[in-house]
Design a protein around this motif. Structure first.
Motif, PDB file in Angstrom:
ATOM      1  N   GLU A  42      68.872  35.704 -17.406  1.00 42.65           N
ATOM      2  CA  GLU A  42      70.028  35.822 -16.512  1.00 42.65           C
ATOM      3  C   GLU A  42      70.088  34.629 -15.550  1.00 42.65           C
ATOM      4  O   GLU A  42      71.146  34.032 -15.349  1.00 42.65           O
ATOM      5  N   VAL A  43      68.949  34.273 -14.969  1.00 42.84           N
ATOM      6  CA  VAL A  43      68.896  33.122 -14.059  1.00 42.84           C
ATOM      7  C   VAL A  43      69.211  31.844 -14.822  1.00 42.84           C
ATOM      8  O   VAL A  43      69.917  30.960 -14.331  1.00 42.84           O
TER       9      VAL A  43
ATOM     10  N   ARG B 135      71.158  31.442 -17.474  1.00 45.96           N
ATOM     11  CA  ARG B 135      72.610  31.371 -17.696  1.00 45.96           C
ATOM     12  C   ARG B 135      73.322  30.946 -16.414  1.00 45.96           C
ATOM     13  O   ARG B 135      74.244  30.123 -16.442  1.00 45.96           O
ATOM     14  N   THR B 136      72.890  31.492 -15.292  1.00 48.27           N
ATOM     15  CA  THR B 136      73.485  31.136 -14.001  1.00 48.27           C
ATOM     16  C   THR B 136      73.256  29.659 -13.688  1.00 48.27           C
ATOM     17  O   THR B 136      74.156  28.965 -13.214  1.00 48.27           O
TER      18      THR B 136
ATOM     19  N   GLN C 177      75.523  27.432 -15.706  1.00 48.33           N
ATOM     20  CA  GLN C 177      76.907  27.530 -15.255  1.00 48.33           C
ATOM     21  C   GLN C 177      77.117  26.836 -13.921  1.00 48.33           C
ATOM     22  O   GLN C 177      78.236  26.798 -13.405  1.00 48.33           O
TER      23      GLN C 177
ATOM     24  N   GLN D 199      75.781  27.696 -11.000  1.00 53.31           N
ATOM     25  CA  GLN D 199      75.887  28.629  -9.883  1.00 53.31           C
ATOM     26  C   GLN D 199      74.587  28.777  -9.115  1.00 53.31           C
ATOM     27  O   GLN D 199      74.474  29.619  -8.248  1.00 53.31           O
ATOM     28  N   THR D 200      73.574  27.960  -9.451  1.00 56.84           N
ATOM     29  CA  THR D 200      72.309  27.970  -8.709  1.00 56.84           C
ATOM     30  C   THR D 200      71.996  26.567  -8.233  1.00 56.84           C
ATOM     31  O   THR D 200      72.522  25.586  -8.743  1.00 56.84           O
TER      32      THR D 200
END
Length: 77
Positions: free
Chosen positions: A66-67, A69-70, A73, A75-76
């Motif tokens: 999950e991290v 994928r983030t 994208q 978003q981190t």
């Protein structure tokens, strides 16, 4: 999401790389599995052929995916 990066104490040769970003950039990310846990490794290459390796904390594989994928994208940090 803010990731905590720590400098890798020693390379973990036993970890299995299950996904990675493009090696065409000066910073490469890898999603790794080791002993039932997963983490993300960030390798920064300098212009002189050196590298600095950072790693996240260990998570379950589902949480790390999950991290991951983030991160891909954007978003981190």
């Amino acid at each position: 999401m803010q990731l905590v990066w720590r400098q890798a104490a020693k390379p973990e040769d036993r970890a299995r790389v299950v996904a990675w970003s493009c090696h065409c950039r000066s910073t490469v990310y890898e999603l790794r599995r080791l002993g039932g846990q997963s983490y993300i490794r960030r390798t920064e290459y300098d212009g002189d052929g050196g590298e600095t390796i950072y790693e996240t904390h260990r998570w379950s594989y589902n949480k790390a995916a999950e991290v991951w994928r983030t991160l891909l994208q954007g978003q981190t940090v």
